[in-house]
Write a protein that holds these residues in place. Structure first.
Motif, PDB file in Angstrom:
ATOM      1  N   PHE A 194     -58.698  36.491  27.951  1.00  0.00           N
ATOM      2  CA  PHE A 194     -58.389  35.110  28.370  1.00  0.00           C
ATOM      3  C   PHE A 194     -57.900  34.271  27.118  1.00  0.00           C
ATOM      4  O   PHE A 194     -58.391  33.990  26.276  1.00  0.00           O
ATOM      5  CB  PHE A 194     -59.302  34.385  29.344  1.00  0.00           C
ATOM      6  CG  PHE A 194     -59.535  34.973  30.768  1.00  0.00           C
ATOM      7  CD1 PHE A 194     -58.919  36.046  31.102  1.00  0.00           C
ATOM      8  CD2 PHE A 194     -60.474  34.622  31.432  1.00  0.00           C
ATOM      9  CE1 PHE A 194     -59.148  36.632  32.508  1.00  0.00           C
ATOM     10  CE2 PHE A 194     -60.908  34.895  32.805  1.00  0.00           C
ATOM     11  CZ  PHE A 194     -60.193  35.953  32.912  1.00  0.00           C
ATOM     12  N   HIS A 195     -56.457  33.830  27.371  1.00  0.00           N
ATOM     13  CA  HIS A 195     -55.784  32.826  26.392  1.00  0.00           C
ATOM     14  C   HIS A 195     -55.769  31.706  26.991  1.00  0.00           C
ATOM     15  O   HIS A 195     -55.199  31.491  27.805  1.00  0.00           O
ATOM     16  CB  HIS A 195     -54.591  33.662  25.981  1.00  0.00           C
ATOM     17  CG  HIS A 195     -53.750  32.882  24.864  1.00  0.00           C
ATOM     18  ND1 HIS A 195     -52.460  32.790  25.174  1.00  0.00           N
ATOM     19  CD2 HIS A 195     -54.080  31.759  23.929  1.00  0.00           C
ATOM     20  CE1 HIS A 195     -51.977  31.949  24.216  1.00  0.00           C
ATOM     21  NE2 HIS A 195     -52.938  31.188  23.775  1.00  0.00           N
ATOM     22  N   LEU A 196     -56.717  30.601  26.225  1.00  0.00           N
ATOM     23  CA  LEU A 196     -56.769  29.262  26.333  1.00  0.00           C
ATOM     24  C   LEU A 196     -56.140  28.572  25.549  1.00  0.00           C
ATOM     25  O   LEU A 196     -56.146  28.829  24.278  1.00  0.00           O
ATOM     26  CB  LEU A 196     -58.056  28.768  26.925  1.00  0.00           C
ATOM     27  CG  LEU A 196     -58.909  29.083  28.120  1.00  0.00           C
ATOM     28  CD1 LEU A 196     -58.611  30.553  28.286  1.00  0.00           C
ATOM     29  CD2 LEU A 196     -60.208  28.681  27.991  1.00  0.00           C
ATOM     30  N   SER A 197     -55.568  27.363  25.817  1.00  0.00           N
ATOM     31  CA  SER A 197     -55.231  26.443  24.837  1.00  0.00           C
ATOM     32  C   SER A 197     -55.266  24.877  25.379  1.00  0.00           C
ATOM     33  O   SER A 197     -55.122  24.563  26.234  1.00  0.00           O
ATOM     34  CB  SER A 197     -53.630  26.785  24.231  1.00  0.00           C
ATOM     35  OG  SER A 197     -53.504  26.316  22.883  1.00  0.00           O
ATOM     36  N   PRO A 211     -63.950  38.824  31.271  1.00  0.00           N
ATOM     37  CA  PRO A 211     -63.011  39.318  30.106  1.00  0.00           C
ATOM     38  C   PRO A 211     -63.746  39.791  28.828  1.00  0.00           C
ATOM     39  O   PRO A 211     -64.853  39.405  28.727  1.00  0.00           O
ATOM     40  CB  PRO A 211     -62.284  38.113  30.006  1.00  0.00           C
ATOM     41  CG  PRO A 211     -62.932  36.961  30.328  1.00  0.00           C
ATOM     42  CD  PRO A 211     -63.704  37.212  31.413  1.00  0.00           C
ATOM     43  N   ASP A 212     -63.264  40.728  28.071  1.00  0.00           N
ATOM     44  CA  ASP A 212     -63.867  40.913  26.851  1.00  0.00           C
ATOM     45  C   ASP A 212     -64.106  39.824  25.809  1.00  0.00           C
ATOM     46  O   ASP A 212     -65.013  39.882  25.127  1.00  0.00           O
ATOM     47  CB  ASP A 212     -62.918  42.017  26.293  1.00  0.00           C
ATOM     48  CG  ASP A 212     -63.089  43.473  27.169  1.00  0.00           C
ATOM     49  OD1 ASP A 212     -64.205  44.228  27.341  1.00  0.00           O
ATOM     50  OD2 ASP A 212     -61.978  43.622  27.891  1.00  0.00           O
ATOM     51  N   ALA A 213     -63.158  38.891  25.961  1.00  0.00           N
ATOM     52  CA  ALA A 213     -63.159  37.707  24.936  1.00  0.00           C
ATOM     53  C   ALA A 213     -62.343  36.695  25.543  1.00  0.00           C
ATOM     54  O   ALA A 213     -61.186  36.856  26.164  1.00  0.00           O
ATOM     55  CB  ALA A 213     -62.784  38.208  23.529  1.00  0.00           C
ATOM     56  N   VAL A 214     -62.736  35.394  24.845  1.00  0.00           N
ATOM     57  CA  VAL A 214     -61.881  34.294  25.043  1.00  0.00           C
ATOM     58  C   VAL A 214     -61.080  33.926  24.036  1.00  0.00           C
ATOM     59  O   VAL A 214     -62.074  33.583  22.924  1.00  0.00           O
ATOM     60  CB  VAL A 214     -62.472  33.002  26.010  1.00  0.00           C
ATOM     61  CG1 VAL A 214     -61.643  31.906  26.099  1.00  0.00           C
ATOM     62  CG2 VAL A 214     -62.996  33.646  27.355  1.00  0.00           C
ATOM     63  N   ALA A 215     -60.021  33.549  23.797  1.00  0.00           N
ATOM     64  CA  ALA A 215     -59.389  33.016  22.732  1.00  0.00           C
ATOM     65  C   ALA A 215     -58.637  31.646  22.993  1.00  0.00           C
ATOM     66  O   ALA A 215     -57.735  31.464  23.828  1.00  0.00           O
ATOM     67  CB  ALA A 215     -58.130  33.795  21.967  1.00  0.00           C
ATOM     68  N   ILE A 216     -59.166  30.902  22.447  1.00  0.00           N
ATOM     69  CA  ILE A 216     -58.450  29.294  22.349  1.00  0.00           C
ATOM     70  C   ILE A 216     -57.782  28.897  21.145  1.00  0.00           C
ATOM     71  O   ILE A 216     -58.220  28.945  19.980  1.00  0.00           O
ATOM     72  CB  ILE A 216     -59.740  28.294  22.444  1.00  0.00           C
ATOM     73  CG1 ILE A 216     -60.639  28.622  23.606  1.00  0.00           C
ATOM     74  CG2 ILE A 216     -59.070  26.841  22.929  1.00  0.00           C
ATOM     75  CD1 ILE A 216     -61.946  27.753  24.002  1.00  0.00           C
ATOM     76  N   THR A 217     -56.585  28.829  21.238  1.00  0.00           N
ATOM     77  CA  THR A 217     -55.615  28.436  20.294  1.00  0.00           C
ATOM     78  C   THR A 217     -55.272  26.963  20.074  1.00  0.00           C
ATOM     79  O   THR A 217     -54.150  26.638  19.790  1.00  0.00           O
ATOM     80  CB  THR A 217     -54.039  29.152  20.360  1.00  0.00           C
ATOM     81  OG1 THR A 217     -53.864  28.676  21.831  1.00  0.00           O
ATOM     82  CG2 THR A 217     -54.444  30.638  20.373  1.00  0.00           C
ATOM     83  N   VAL A 272     -62.021  30.469  18.345  1.00  0.00           N
ATOM     84  CA  VAL A 272     -61.187  29.009  18.552  1.00  0.00           C
ATOM     85  C   VAL A 272     -60.634  28.814  17.231  1.00  0.00           C
ATOM     86  O   VAL A 272     -61.098  28.610  16.137  1.00  0.00           O
ATOM     87  CB  VAL A 272     -62.017  28.089  18.860  1.00  0.00           C
ATOM     88  CG1 VAL A 272     -61.281  26.653  18.755  1.00  0.00           C
ATOM     89  CG2 VAL A 272     -62.904  28.128  20.098  1.00  0.00           C
ATOM     90  N   GLU A 273     -59.112  28.584  17.330  1.00  0.00           N
ATOM     91  CA  GLU A 273     -58.553  28.085  15.965  1.00  0.00           C
ATOM     92  C   GLU A 273     -58.328  26.650  16.274  1.00  0.00           C
ATOM     93  O   GLU A 273     -58.282  26.032  17.172  1.00  0.00           O
ATOM     94  CB  GLU A 273     -57.159  28.922  16.215  1.00  0.00           C
ATOM     95  CG  GLU A 273     -57.050  30.311  16.263  1.00  0.00           C
ATOM     96  CD  GLU A 273     -58.014  31.117  15.506  1.00  0.00           C
ATOM     97  OE1 GLU A 273     -58.200  30.627  14.258  1.00  0.00           O
ATOM     98  OE2 GLU A 273     -58.759  32.105  16.074  1.00  0.00           O
ATOM     99  N   VAL A 274     -57.997  26.145  14.989  1.00  0.00           N
ATOM    100  CA  VAL A 274     -57.881  24.561  14.928  1.00  0.00           C
ATOM    101  C   VAL A 274     -56.767  24.201  15.305  1.00  0.00           C
ATOM    102  O   VAL A 274     -55.433  24.796  14.892  1.00  0.00           O
ATOM    103  CB  VAL A 274     -58.382  24.262  13.254  1.00  0.00           C
ATOM    104  CG1 VAL A 274     -57.416  24.809  12.388  1.00  0.00           C
ATOM    105  CG2 VAL A 274     -58.454  22.676  13.319  1.00  0.00           C
ATOM    106  N   GLY A 275     -56.494  22.998  15.838  1.00  0.00           N
ATOM    107  CA  GLY A 275     -55.154  22.334  16.222  1.00  0.00           C
ATOM    108  C   GLY A 275     -55.175  21.159  15.695  1.00  0.00           C
ATOM    109  O   GLY A 275     -56.169  20.800  14.921  1.00  0.00           O
TER     110      GLY A 275
END
Length: 251
Positions: A5-8, A32-38, A66-69
């Motif tokens: 799951f790709h969140l942002s 889901p296997d993982a969640v990525a937050i961009t 989580v990536e930094v915004g």
């Protein structure tokens, strides 16, 4: 098969609580296997916003990166912004992973934020040489056969959405990533979903953007992306908490 799951652009402090509850329910039911937050986990990088974000992330019960915004850098405390801009973001490390390795797939971070720039709008993207080298080094170190998904906050080039990234160094970064055959570059920032192929001298790169889970909507309702990686490649589906009436932006 790997499902992500790709969140942002959750923007805790101005988050959409109904949308967050919907996403949490999707995660609980579908695992889901993982969640990525961009990026843009917070609105103004306040301590209470990061604390609320960490609590919500821990409640998901799956691996999260989580990536930094640009909104995750101090907004009011300029001394901290210049001297230690990522200190509050690093405090999240107890709740998240920085980059995730799954069977045959790795999510590799690429930082596109800057504490300051030689232009008036510091919210726009910038790929510094050191950040790109760190990303490329991480890709080169992956086990043979591992497919890399690069995660950053700003789209590396413009994608036709209402919001703009204006990322400096993005075009050359895409060429370097294409040379390494990355599966996709996922990002946020523009608050609308997109899925495009961008040409480079080393072949096209797939760029995938997630919408927002905040009250700061643009052309589409709150939503996230579901990514499925299997032997056939990468399939993307944009999911929204309400019907989409705007054409041309949905996946």
């Amino acid at each position: 098969m790997i499902r992500l799951f790709h969140l942002s652009d959750v923007h805790f402090g101005l988050e959409d609580t109904a949308a967050l509850a919907w996403v949490a329910d999707c995660v609980a039911r579908e695992r889901p296997d993982a969640v990525a937050i961009t990026g843009d986990l917070t609105m103004r990088a306040r301590h209470r916003e990061f604390a609320a974000a960490a609590d919500w992330i821990r409640g998901l019960g799956v691996p999260v990166t989580v990536e930094v915004g640009n909104h995750d850098l101090p907004y009011f405390n300029l001394a901290e912004r210049f001297l230690d801009p990522y200190r509050r973001f690093r405090a999240l490390q107890g709740a998240v992973n920085h980059g995730i390795s799954l069977p045959g797939v790795a999510i590799v971070p690429l930082k596109t934020t800057a504490r300051a720039q030689l232009r008036l709008n510091w919210s726009k993207g910038r790929v510094a040489r050191r950040s790109l080298e760190a990303c490329l080094g991480a890709i080169d170190a992956l086990p043979s056969g591992t497919r890399a998904i690069v995660a950053c906050h700003h789209p590396l080039v413009e994608t036709g959405t209402r919001g703009k990234a204006l990322t400096r160094g993005g075009t050359s970064a895409l060429s370097a990533l294409a040379k390494r055959g990355v599966l996709a570059v996922i990002s946020g920032h523009v608050h609308d979903a997109f899925d495009i192929l961008h040409p480079t001298a080393y072949g096209p790169v797939r760029m995938i953007g997630a919408g927002t889970l905040s009250q700061r909507l643009r052309a589409t309702p709150a939503g996230f992306n579901e990514l499925i990686v299997d032997e056939g490649g990468l399939t993307v589906r944009a999911r929204h908490d309400q019907p989409v009436t705007t054409t041309g932006l949905d996946l």
